[in-house]
Design a protein around this motif. Sequence first.
Motif, PDB file in Angstrom:
ATOM      1  N   LEU A  58       0.819  -1.208   0.000  1.00 20.71           N
ATOM      2  CA  LEU A  58       0.000   0.000   0.000  1.00 20.71           C
ATOM      3  C   LEU A  58       0.857   1.265   0.000  1.00 20.71           C
ATOM      4  N   LEU A  59       1.972   1.237   0.706  1.00 22.80           N
ATOM      5  CA  LEU A  59       2.844   2.408   0.792  1.00 22.80           C
ATOM      6  C   LEU A  59       3.628   2.635  -0.491  1.00 22.80           C
ATOM      7  N   GLU A  60       3.999   1.550  -1.163  1.00 18.57           N
ATOM      8  CA  GLU A  60       4.764   1.591  -2.417  1.00 18.57           C
ATOM      9  C   GLU A  60       6.079   2.370  -2.282  1.00 18.57           C
ATOM     10  N   PRO A  61       6.920   2.001  -1.333  1.00 15.93           N
ATOM     11  CA  PRO A  61       8.219   2.668  -1.217  1.00 15.93           C
ATOM     12  C   PRO A  61       9.085   2.392  -2.439  1.00 15.93           C
ATOM     13  N   GLN A  62       9.770   3.418  -2.928  1.00 22.33           N
ATOM     14  CA  GLN A  62      10.573   3.305  -4.139  1.00 22.33           C
ATOM     15  C   GLN A  62      12.050   3.577  -3.837  1.00 22.33           C
ATOM     16  N   PRO A  63      12.953   2.921  -4.574  1.00 29.89           N
ATOM     17  CA  PRO A  63      14.381   3.176  -4.382  1.00 29.89           C
ATOM     18  C   PRO A  63      14.690   4.673  -4.479  1.00 29.89           C
ATOM     19  N   GLY A  64      15.475   5.150  -3.531  1.00 34.03           N
ATOM     20  CA  GLY A  64      15.883   6.546  -3.552  1.00 34.03           C
ATOM     21  C   GLY A  64      14.972   7.485  -2.788  1.00 34.03           C
ATOM     22  N   GLU A  65      13.832   7.010  -2.328  1.00 38.88           N
ATOM     23  CA  GLU A  65      12.912   7.885  -1.605  1.00 38.88           C
ATOM     24  C   GLU A  65      13.358   8.103  -0.159  1.00 38.88           C
ATOM     25  N   ARG A  66      12.886   9.198   0.400  1.00 35.67           N
ATOM     26  CA  ARG A  66      13.118   9.527   1.814  1.00 35.67           C
ATOM     27  C   ARG A  66      11.793   9.346   2.547  1.00 35.67           C
ATOM     28  N   LEU A  67      11.765   8.416   3.486  1.00 36.86           N
ATOM     29  CA  LEU A  67      10.533   8.054   4.179  1.00 36.86           C
ATOM     30  C   LEU A  67      10.622   8.352   5.663  1.00 36.86           C
ATOM     31  N   LEU A  68       9.457   8.541   6.270  1.00 37.24           N
ATOM     32  CA  LEU A  68       9.350   8.782   7.706  1.00 37.24           C
ATOM     33  C   LEU A  68       8.495   7.696   8.340  1.00 37.24           C
ATOM     34  N   GLU A  69       9.019   7.078   9.396  1.00 27.62           N
ATOM     35  CA  GLU A  69       8.225   6.152  10.201  1.00 27.62           C
ATOM     36  C   GLU A  69       8.017   6.793  11.565  1.00 27.62           C
ATOM     37  N   LEU A  70       6.773   6.947  11.964  1.00 30.11           N
ATOM     38  CA  LEU A  70       6.456   7.521  13.266  1.00 30.11           C
ATOM     39  C   LEU A  70       6.082   6.396  14.224  1.00 30.11           C
ATOM     40  N   GLY A  71       6.817   6.307  15.334  1.00 26.55           N
ATOM     41  CA  GLY A  71       6.563   5.271  16.327  1.00 26.55           C
ATOM     42  C   GLY A  71       7.042   3.902  15.901  1.00 26.55           C
ATOM     43  N   PRO A  72       8.299   3.753  15.522  1.00 22.69           N
ATOM     44  CA  PRO A  72       8.793   2.450  15.059  1.00 22.69           C
ATOM     45  C   PRO A  72       8.912   1.407  16.154  1.00 22.69           C
ATOM     46  N   GLY A  73       8.980   1.843  17.421  1.00 17.97           N
ATOM     47  CA  GLY A  73       9.213   0.888  18.491  1.00 17.97           C
ATOM     48  C   GLY A  73      10.551   0.196  18.288  1.00 17.97           C
ATOM     49  N   THR A  74      10.534  -1.121  18.299  1.00 19.14           N
ATOM     50  CA  THR A  74      11.777  -1.890  18.105  1.00 19.14           C
ATOM     51  C   THR A  74      12.035  -2.214  16.635  1.00 19.14           C
ATOM     52  N   GLY A  75      11.223  -1.651  15.733  1.00 20.28           N
ATOM     53  CA  GLY A  75      11.516  -1.770  14.310  1.00 20.28           C
ATOM     54  C   GLY A  75      10.861  -2.926  13.582  1.00 20.28           C
ATOM     55  N   TYR A  76       9.628  -3.263  13.959  1.00 17.83           N
ATOM     56  CA  TYR A  76       8.942  -4.385  13.314  1.00 17.83           C
ATOM     57  C   TYR A  76       8.871  -4.203  11.789  1.00 17.83           C
ATOM     58  N   TYR A  77       8.583  -2.988  11.334  1.00 14.73           N
ATOM     59  CA  TYR A  77       8.455  -2.727   9.899  1.00 14.73           C
ATOM     60  C   TYR A  77       9.690  -2.044   9.299  1.00 14.73           C
ATOM     61  N   THR A  78      10.521  -1.476  10.140  1.00 13.07           N
ATOM     62  CA  THR A  78      11.564  -0.561   9.675  1.00 13.07           C
ATOM     63  C   THR A  78      12.511  -1.174   8.650  1.00 13.07           C
ATOM     64  N   GLY A  79      13.049  -2.342   8.956  1.00 15.92           N
ATOM     65  CA  GLY A  79      14.026  -2.958   8.068  1.00 15.92           C
ATOM     66  C   GLY A  79      13.463  -3.286   6.705  1.00 15.92           C
ATOM     67  N   THR A  80      12.210  -3.754   6.656  1.00 11.17           N
ATOM     68  CA  THR A  80      11.586  -4.115   5.380  1.00 11.17           C
ATOM     69  C   THR A  80      11.414  -2.892   4.492  1.00 11.17           C
ATOM     70  N   VAL A  81      10.952  -1.794   5.083  1.00 11.54           N
ATOM     71  CA  VAL A  81      10.759  -0.566   4.301  1.00 11.54           C
ATOM     72  C   VAL A  81      12.109   0.005   3.877  1.00 11.54           C
ATOM     73  N   ALA A  82      13.083  -0.042   4.785  1.00 15.17           N
ATOM     74  CA  ALA A  82      14.416   0.479   4.455  1.00 15.17           C
ATOM     75  C   ALA A  82      15.023  -0.277   3.276  1.00 15.17           C
ATOM     76  N   GLU A  83      14.814  -1.576   3.229  1.00 11.35           N
ATOM     77  CA  GLU A  83      15.341  -2.375   2.118  1.00 11.35           C
ATOM     78  C   GLU A  83      14.709  -1.958   0.795  1.00 11.35           C
ATOM     79  N   ALA A  84      13.416  -1.573   0.853  1.00  9.63           N
ATOM     80  CA  ALA A  84      12.706  -1.215  -0.373  1.00  9.63           C
ATOM     81  C   ALA A  84      13.188   0.094  -0.977  1.00  9.63           C
ATOM     82  N   VAL A  85      13.806   0.982  -0.167  1.00 10.14           N
ATOM     83  CA  VAL A  85      14.258   2.263  -0.712  1.00 10.14           C
ATOM     84  C   VAL A  85      15.761   2.276  -1.011  1.00 10.14           C
ATOM     85  N   GLU A  86      16.426   1.146  -0.813  1.00  7.08           N
ATOM     86  CA  GLU A  86      17.845   1.052  -1.157  1.00  7.08           C
ATOM     87  C   GLU A  86      18.047   1.221  -2.663  1.00  7.08           C
ATOM     88  N   PRO A  87      19.218   1.642  -3.123  1.00  8.39           N
ATOM     89  CA  PRO A  87      20.454   1.834  -2.339  1.00  8.39           C
ATOM     90  C   PRO A  87      20.648   3.259  -1.833  1.00  8.39           C
TER      91      PRO A  87
END
Length: 215
Positions: A58-87
Amino acid sequence: MVTRRTIRSLALAGALTAVAGVAYALRWRRNPSPCPYSQRVWIDLPRPVISRSGLCELLEPQPGERLLELGPGTGYYTGTVAEAVEPTGEVHAVDVQRPMVADLRTRLRERGDDNVVPIHGDGRALPYPDDSFDAAYLVLVLGEIPDPERALAELERVLKPGGRLVVGESLPDPHFVTRETLRERAEEQGFQFENDVGTRGSYFARMTVPPSNGD
């Protein structure tokens, strides 16, 4: 041998525990606050409906984008989204609890994720200038913020025109925000609602910041 008195005592104890649990949930709902760091085990549990893959679809993160996660906690979603915007893209992960930020920083270092920026900050006063991000997301967080309308206004401010916002909610979170309430609050802050996926009690919803004049 189990006596009737023992059975009655166990039943009473169970009933009192249930009542206490309901009372605690109601008190927590009336007084929004984030999940304490001491109870972080709960936010690491699997989330079948509001899954990592569902968020990315639903979010459709794209390589090169700058994204904001509010309230990541211990990072349940963080790594997956970060991988999607690499490199060349990056995720700024903002949490109001310093222990959560420190925990997330440690986990990211152990995994070798170097395109995530953990930040201590408040969703009601984000430490960024206007139009800073291509997209943003928050999951099981909006209802924990004492002033959710202010948080949505801040998200609208830091997103670029046309920027995407995905909000995830799921029961039995005591701070659960219904689709209807979310849409009303978001549209009041200038977002355009696009669509949602999931069930009535567990869903992702996507909205966007309207393009500026001339775009």
